[in-house]
Write a protein that holds these residues in place. Structure first.
Motif, PDB file in Angstrom:
ATOM      1  N   LEU A 135      -1.736  -0.315  -5.453  1.00  0.00           N
ATOM      2  CA  LEU A 135      -1.855   0.721  -4.426  1.00  0.00           C
ATOM      3  C   LEU A 135      -0.736   1.752  -4.549  1.00  0.00           C
ATOM      4  O   LEU A 135      -0.965   2.959  -4.440  1.00  0.00           O
ATOM      5  CB  LEU A 135      -1.863   0.085  -3.031  1.00  0.00           C
ATOM      6  N   ALA A 136       0.480   1.274  -4.790  1.00  0.00           N
ATOM      7  CA  ALA A 136       1.601   2.200  -4.990  1.00  0.00           C
ATOM      8  C   ALA A 136       1.384   3.019  -6.252  1.00  0.00           C
ATOM      9  O   ALA A 136       1.667   4.231  -6.284  1.00  0.00           O
ATOM     10  CB  ALA A 136       2.912   1.422  -5.080  1.00  0.00           C
ATOM     11  N   GLY A 137       0.861   2.386  -7.294  1.00  0.00           N
ATOM     12  CA  GLY A 137       0.579   3.095  -8.538  1.00  0.00           C
ATOM     13  C   GLY A 137      -0.480   4.165  -8.366  1.00  0.00           C
ATOM     14  O   GLY A 137      -0.374   5.259  -8.919  1.00  0.00           O
ATOM     15  N   ALA A 138      -1.524   3.857  -7.578  1.00  0.00           N
ATOM     16  CA  ALA A 138      -2.570   4.854  -7.329  1.00  0.00           C
ATOM     17  C   ALA A 138      -2.002   6.061  -6.586  1.00  0.00           C
ATOM     18  O   ALA A 138      -2.324   7.212  -6.915  1.00  0.00           O
ATOM     19  CB  ALA A 138      -3.715   4.226  -6.535  1.00  0.00           C
ATOM     20  N   ALA A 139      -1.145   5.808  -5.616  1.00  0.00           N
ATOM     21  CA  ALA A 139      -0.516   6.913  -4.879  1.00  0.00           C
ATOM     22  C   ALA A 139       0.400   7.721  -5.805  1.00  0.00           C
ATOM     23  O   ALA A 139       0.382   8.964  -5.785  1.00  0.00           O
ATOM     24  CB  ALA A 139       0.274   6.364  -3.695  1.00  0.00           C
TER      25      ALA A 139
ATOM     26  N   ALA B 162       8.886  -5.805 -11.308  1.00  0.00           N
ATOM     27  CA  ALA B 162       9.222  -5.517  -9.915  1.00  0.00           C
ATOM     28  C   ALA B 162       7.978  -5.055  -9.151  1.00  0.00           C
ATOM     29  O   ALA B 162       7.612  -5.639  -8.144  1.00  0.00           O
ATOM     30  CB  ALA B 162      10.313  -4.453  -9.845  1.00  0.00           C
ATOM     31  N   VAL B 163       7.352  -3.994  -9.626  1.00  0.00           N
ATOM     32  CA  VAL B 163       6.159  -3.439  -8.969  1.00  0.00           C
ATOM     33  C   VAL B 163       5.077  -3.306 -10.034  1.00  0.00           C
ATOM     34  O   VAL B 163       5.089  -2.356 -10.812  1.00  0.00           O
ATOM     35  CB  VAL B 163       6.467  -2.067  -8.334  1.00  0.00           C
ATOM     36  N   PRO B 164       4.139  -4.243 -10.112  1.00  0.00           N
ATOM     37  CA  PRO B 164       3.135  -4.251 -11.182  1.00  0.00           C
ATOM     38  C   PRO B 164       2.319  -2.959 -11.245  1.00  0.00           C
ATOM     39  O   PRO B 164       1.808  -2.485 -10.230  1.00  0.00           O
ATOM     40  CB  PRO B 164       2.236  -5.427 -10.826  1.00  0.00           C
ATOM     41  N   ALA B 165       2.238  -2.395 -12.432  1.00  0.00           N
ATOM     42  CA  ALA B 165       1.374  -1.262 -12.779  1.00  0.00           C
ATOM     43  C   ALA B 165       1.767   0.067 -12.151  1.00  0.00           C
ATOM     44  O   ALA B 165       1.191   1.095 -12.492  1.00  0.00           O
ATOM     45  CB  ALA B 165      -0.078  -1.563 -12.450  1.00  0.00           C
TER      46      ALA B 165
ATOM     47  N   GLY C 228       3.810  -8.116  -5.720  1.00  0.00           N
ATOM     48  CA  GLY C 228       2.421  -8.559  -5.852  1.00  0.00           C
ATOM     49  C   GLY C 228       1.569  -7.470  -6.491  1.00  0.00           C
ATOM     50  O   GLY C 228       1.907  -6.288  -6.438  1.00  0.00           O
ATOM     51  N   ARG C 229       0.465  -7.886  -7.075  1.00  0.00           N
ATOM     52  CA  ARG C 229      -0.399  -6.945  -7.805  1.00  0.00           C
ATOM     53  C   ARG C 229      -1.038  -5.905  -6.888  1.00  0.00           C
ATOM     54  O   ARG C 229      -1.133  -4.742  -7.235  1.00  0.00           O
ATOM     55  CB  ARG C 229      -1.476  -7.702  -8.559  1.00  0.00           C
TER      56      ARG C 229
END
Length: 188
Positions: free
Chosen positions: A47-51, A115-118, A41-42
């Motif tokens: 959130l994962a991308g920000a981390a 898989a993991v957006p952005a 999901g976006r």
């Protein structure tokens, strides 16, 4: 080339050379990566991308700072015979040596968005931001010491960059030498 002279490249320019391509590849890859919802999901992807962005930027910024400081402290005055490379030449040579990594950054960021957006796009942008922050840190050090740091261009072309094991010493010039300001930015 004159007898005994070396071609010298700016340390800050070499560090800063990868910042813009990685930043823009990551940002565009993250923007395109938000189109497919992905497996997670976006929201989770962003959130994962920000981390990952914060971890990557901090990691690149803090990596080898001791080595840079050690080489800067032991910098010797550049000889008259040494040739100072232009900012554009140094940046082009650095990017050319790493072109495949820079070109792969965008497609990998987009492909992993299914898989993991952005997330990977923001990771790549974090690498670029970390390089830019490190160049700014080197620029502040150059202003405080009132001297610009240079590395032999032949050693820079090898793997490891301007603070790799193969780099044994930096050379220093006055603050007005070359066509780049402290930190590797264009001189105004």
């Amino acid at each position: 080339m004159a007898r005994g002279g070396q071609s010298l490249a700016r340390v800050a320019v070499a560090v800063r050379a990868g910042a813009a391509p990685l930043w823009w590849s990551g940002i565009v890859g993250a923007a395109v990566g938000t189109v497919p919802p992905g497996l997670t999901g976006r929201r989770i992807g962003l959130l994962a991308g920000a981390a990952l962005f914060l971890v990557a930027a901090a990691g690149v910024f803090l990596a080898r700072r001791g080595r840079y400081a050690e080489l800067a402290a032991g910098a010797v005055r550049a000889a008259r015979q040494d040739i100072l490379q232009d900012r554009a030449v140094t940046a082009r040579a650095w990017r050319r040596a790493r072109r495949w990594w820079l070109l792969l950054a965008f497609p990998v960021a987009v492909a992993t968005s299914f898989a993991v957006p952005a997330a990977v796009g923001l990771l790549v942008a974090g690498l670029g931001a970390g390089l830019w922050l490190k160049a700014v840190w080197i620029g502040r050090r150059e202003r405080v010491d009132d001297r610009l740091l240079w590395v032999c261009a032949d050693r820079l072309a090898r793997r490891g960059g301007p603070a790799g094991r193969h780099v044994t010493a930096y050379k220093a010039t006055g603050i007005a030498a070359g066509d780049a300001a402290p930190g590797g930015a264009r001189r105004r």
